[in-house]
Design an enzyme around this catalytic site. Structure first.
Site, PDB file in Angstrom:
ATOM      1  N   GLN A  12      21.890  -8.713  27.894  1.00  0.00           N
ATOM      2  CA  GLN A  12      20.730  -9.535  28.247  1.00  0.00           C
ATOM      3  C   GLN A  12      20.845 -10.012  29.692  1.00  0.00           C
ATOM      4  O   GLN A  12      21.921 -10.368  30.159  1.00  0.00           O
ATOM      5  CB  GLN A  12      20.663 -10.732  27.302  1.00  0.00           C
ATOM      6  CG  GLN A  12      19.392 -11.528  27.411  1.00  0.00           C
ATOM      7  CD  GLN A  12      19.223 -12.488  26.246  1.00  0.00           C
ATOM      8  OE1 GLN A  12      19.832 -12.322  25.201  1.00  0.00           O
ATOM      9  NE2 GLN A  12      18.386 -13.494  26.418  1.00  0.00           N
ATOM     10  N   SER A  95      27.784  -8.146  25.135  1.00  0.00           N
ATOM     11  CA  SER A  95      27.001  -9.061  24.304  1.00  0.00           C
ATOM     12  C   SER A  95      25.961  -8.284  23.496  1.00  0.00           C
ATOM     13  O   SER A  95      26.307  -7.514  22.607  1.00  0.00           O
ATOM     14  CB  SER A  95      26.372 -10.137  25.188  1.00  0.00           C
ATOM     15  OG  SER A  95      25.747 -11.131  24.431  1.00  0.00           O
ATOM     16  N   LEU A  96      24.679  -8.453  23.799  1.00  0.00           N
ATOM     17  CA  LEU A  96      23.625  -7.703  23.133  1.00  0.00           C
ATOM     18  C   LEU A  96      23.930  -6.208  23.098  1.00  0.00           C
ATOM     19  O   LEU A  96      23.693  -5.520  22.096  1.00  0.00           O
ATOM     20  CB  LEU A  96      22.293  -7.941  23.859  1.00  0.00           C
ATOM     21  CG  LEU A  96      21.197  -6.898  23.649  1.00  0.00           C
ATOM     22  CD1 LEU A  96      20.682  -6.956  22.234  1.00  0.00           C
ATOM     23  CD2 LEU A  96      20.081  -7.092  24.657  1.00  0.00           C
ATOM     24  N   ARG A 120      18.472 -11.055  15.687  1.00  0.00           N
ATOM     25  CA  ARG A 120      19.409 -11.767  16.564  1.00  0.00           C
ATOM     26  C   ARG A 120      18.639 -12.517  17.661  1.00  0.00           C
ATOM     27  O   ARG A 120      18.906 -13.681  17.956  1.00  0.00           O
ATOM     28  CB  ARG A 120      20.390 -10.769  17.179  1.00  0.00           C
ATOM     29  CG  ARG A 120      21.489 -11.357  18.069  1.00  0.00           C
ATOM     30  CD  ARG A 120      22.349 -10.210  18.576  1.00  0.00           C
ATOM     31  NE  ARG A 120      23.530 -10.641  19.309  1.00  0.00           N
ATOM     32  CZ  ARG A 120      23.589 -10.852  20.619  1.00  0.00           C
ATOM     33  NH1 ARG A 120      22.475 -10.701  21.343  1.00  0.00           N
ATOM     34  NH2 ARG A 120      24.713 -11.205  21.206  1.00  0.00           N
ATOM     35  N   HIS A 199      26.821 -17.739  23.689  1.00  0.00           N
ATOM     36  CA  HIS A 199      28.268 -17.613  23.470  1.00  0.00           C
ATOM     37  C   HIS A 199      28.980 -18.963  23.540  1.00  0.00           C
ATOM     38  O   HIS A 199      30.047 -19.092  24.129  1.00  0.00           O
ATOM     39  CB  HIS A 199      28.875 -16.601  24.447  1.00  0.00           C
ATOM     40  CG  HIS A 199      28.284 -15.239  24.297  1.00  0.00           C
ATOM     41  ND1 HIS A 199      28.525 -14.445  23.201  1.00  0.00           N
ATOM     42  CD2 HIS A 199      27.411 -14.557  25.083  1.00  0.00           C
ATOM     43  CE1 HIS A 199      27.834 -13.321  23.319  1.00  0.00           C
ATOM     44  NE2 HIS A 199      27.151 -13.364  24.448  1.00  0.00           N
ATOM     45  N   GLN A 249      30.373 -13.050  17.407  1.00  0.00           N
ATOM     46  CA  GLN A 249      30.178 -12.811  18.844  1.00  0.00           C
ATOM     47  C   GLN A 249      29.171 -13.761  19.461  1.00  0.00           C
ATOM     48  O   GLN A 249      29.275 -14.144  20.629  1.00  0.00           O
ATOM     49  CB  GLN A 249      29.726 -11.350  19.049  1.00  0.00           C
ATOM     50  CG  GLN A 249      29.652 -10.917  20.491  1.00  0.00           C
ATOM     51  CD  GLN A 249      28.348 -10.234  20.802  1.00  0.00           C
ATOM     52  OE1 GLN A 249      27.286 -10.840  20.734  1.00  0.00           O
ATOM     53  NE2 GLN A 249      28.427  -8.962  21.141  1.00  0.00           N
TER      54      GLN A 249
END
Length: 297
Positions: A12, A95-96, A120, A199, A249
């Site tokens: 992202q 991440s994503l 998500r 996060h 995560q």
């Protein structure tokens, strides 16, 4: 000799207006993925990618599916035009991007992967609306100094991106206090233009709900090794189930520096899939001699 390629999927923040449009126009395989995504989601993701504004692309519920589909469309186009001289041997994502890696590795099909990403994004947007969070980049600060400041101020290190580049995350006032605390020990500190504290514990509600959602998705064994953000190592070597890792995560530090190093150890070259060249830039900071390539859509 066939080159061993490691796949890196964008996270992202890499989104931009017009991303993927050239792919859509030039690749039948990519075009089919965008059309399939429009059907699965029930709204025109392709229109958002090609003609949406930066503001429209910023919300998690929009940008996460958009980056996911664009990244996998880039992979589909690459495979469509492959000369047979390269082999995809490992995958990871920032991440994503990790959900794109999981999908590329065959753990889920494209439809379930997209549904996971859409859920998500929705859940993370809900957390952003219910909290006042922030994130900041910290450049050139010793980890022990930064981590001590985070503990003192009540924030966390959200990203270990590459040597000397860290991201902190938490409640907005606490993040501001943290960067003030480390400013004299850093080369640069900068607040990021984000909707919330990704996060960090402020995403706990999203992580819990996403874990419950994943319980209804069937996972298959991966067809290639996947490196995971939470541990910085290979999923198959972790004692934590993959579904739990993907949920965890959302609230955990992204150990991308370790992830990239693990990919480098197995591969001849790293290929970044998705908009931008962020991951190639991080890889060069980890090892400037290591070969990388970006689709840069």
């Amino acid at each position: 000799m066939m080159a061993k390629i490691g796949l890196m999927f964008a996270g992202q923040g890499a989104q931009h207006p017009g991303m993927g449009q050239a792919l859509y126009q030039s690749s039948e395989a990519a075009r089919k993925l965008y059309e399939e995504a429009d059907r699965i989601l029930g709204w025109k993701l392709s229109e958002l990618c090609f003609n949406g504004s930066q503001e429209e692309l910023t919300a998690c519920a929009h940008c996460q599916p958009a980056i996911f589909v664009t990244s996998l469309a880039a992979l589909a186009a690459r495979m469509e035009n492959s000369s047979g001289e390269e082999e995809f041997v490992a995958a990871g994502g920032l991440s994503l991007g990790e959900l794109a890696a999981v999908t590329a590795a065959g753990v889920v099909d494209f439809e379930n992967g997209l549904k996971m990403v859409a859920k998500r994004g929705e859940l993370m947007d809900e957390c952003c609306r219910s909290t006042i969070g922030a994130m900041a980049a910290v450049i050139g600060c010793d980890d022990s100094v930064l981590e001590a400041a985070c503990q003192k101020c009540g924030v966390v290190v959200a990203n270990y991106n590459c040597p000397g580049q860290r991201i902190v995350s938490g409640e907005a006032k606490a993040v501001e206090a943290c960067i003030a605390e480390v400013s004299s020990a850093s080369l640069k500190t900068q607040l990021l233009q984000v909707a919330g504290a990704y996060h960090s514990p402020l995403m706990a509600t999203a992580a819990e709900a996403f874990g419950a959602f994943l319980g209804g998705i069937a996972f298959e064994a991966p067809k290639m090794p996947i490196v995971h953000n939470v541990t910085g190592g290979w999923c198959e070597e972790s004692t934590i189930p993959l579904k739990e890792l993907l949920a965890r995560q959302i609230v955990s530090s992204v150990r991308w520096e370790e992830c990239a190093g693990a990919l480098m150890s197995k591969c001849d070259k790293l290929l970044e899939l998705g908009p931008g060249r962020v991951l190639c830039g991080l890889a060069r900071r980890i090892d400037k001699r290591y070969p990388t390539e970006a689709t840069d859509l």
